[in-house]
Design an enzyme around this catalytic site. Structure first.
Site, PDB file in Angstrom:
ATOM      1  N   GLN A  63       0.604  -1.212  -0.205  1.00  0.00           N
ATOM      2  CA  GLN A  63       0.450   0.314   0.073  1.00  0.00           C
ATOM      3  C   GLN A  63       0.738   0.482   0.045  1.00  0.00           C
ATOM      4  OE1 GLN A  63      -2.983  -0.433   2.814  1.00  0.00           O
ATOM      5  NE2 GLN A  63      -3.484  -2.739   2.423  1.00  0.00           N
ATOM      6  N   ASP A  64       1.387   1.671   1.366  1.00  0.00           N
ATOM      7  CA  ASP A  64       1.777   2.941   0.558  1.00  0.00           C
ATOM      8  C   ASP A  64       3.574   2.586   2.305  1.00  0.00           C
ATOM      9  OD1 ASP A  64       0.191   3.171   3.806  1.00  0.00           O
ATOM     10  OD2 ASP A  64       0.803   5.344   2.979  1.00  0.00           O
ATOM     11  N   PRO A  65       4.816   3.351   2.515  1.00  0.00           N
ATOM     12  CA  PRO A  65       6.145   2.585   2.500  1.00  0.00           C
ATOM     13  C   PRO A  65       5.310   3.188   4.150  1.00  0.00           C
ATOM     14  CG  PRO A  65       5.985   4.774   0.867  1.00  0.00           C
ATOM     15  CD  PRO A  65       4.784   3.863   0.958  1.00  0.00           C
TER      16      PRO A  65
END
Length: 223
Positions: A63-65
């Site tokens: 998804q995101d970091p």
């Protein structure tokens, strides 16, 4: 402006030349100038640097970091060696142990050895503001990573295995030619969903079986 490594630059040339990518580059530059942003700028495209387009054998979408200090280093789900394992990664290791009948307690969450074998560890969003999950969602990264998936679909050798964990990743299946490549989908390894279809999925074994069927070397998931 942001620049891409290896053959990704030419494969995405038309998109990179457009206004959307230029706007994204400007937004990220502005964020880095005024905020703490992860991963470090040099690691923004680390997934693409470690796994060039012709070498992609497996795609795993995150998804995101990670948004805490020292966690994000440009590979989805991975953390640098020495950093405490995040819950999703612990569950990934637990599933691997079950699939391969192993007893091991991995200390490192660094998945670089996957990337070097052709596993593209791609987050949907490639940067994040410190301590603010999803803070760079809708800045334009989603469109960029759609273009990356399209490039893999069109230009990587046939038989790439797309591993799609959870609903957000599974929505990307529309970008993949299922006749040319393979799609494996199940629940996300997050503690919120791992017991609803991730554990017991045999996802890593299935991926290797599909690779071998396509005449490709399997991934050594466990060092």
């Amino acid at each position: 402006m942001l620049t891409l490594p290896g053959s990704w630059e030419s494969a995405l040339a038309e998109y990179i030349a457009g206004a959307d990518f230029q706007n994204l580059s400007e937004k990220i530059a502005s964020e880095r100038a005024s905020q703490m942003v992860f991963p470090p700028e040099s690691d923004t495209f680390r997934a693409l640097s470690l796994t060039d387009l012709p070498d992609v054998k497996v795609v795993i979408l995150g998804q995101d970091p990670y948004h805490d200090v020292n966690q994000a280093h440009g590979l989805a789900l991975s953390v640098p060696s020495g950093v405490k394992l995040p819950p999703s990664l612990r569950n990934i290791y637990k599933e691997l142990a079950a699939e391969y009948d192993l007893v091991f307690t991995p200390e490192s969450g660094d998945l670089t050895h996957w990337a070097e074998q052709g596993v593209l560890l791609l987050n949907t969003v490639l940067t994040v503001r410190a301590h603010q999950a999803n803070s760079h969602a809708r800045l334009g990264w989603e469109e960029f990573t759609d273009e990356v998936i399209k490039a893999v679909n069109a230009h990587s050798p046939a038989g790439v295995v797309f591993i799609l964990w959870g609903n957000p990743a599974q929505k990307k299946a529309r970008l993949v030619d299922g006749k040319r490549h393979h799609i494996l989908a199940c629940a996300h390894p997050s503690p919120l969903s791992a017991y609803r279809g991730f554990f017991g999925s045999n996802i890593f074994r299935k991926a290797n079986e599909l690779l071998e069927r396509s005449g490709k070397a399997p991934i050594k998931w466990v060092q």
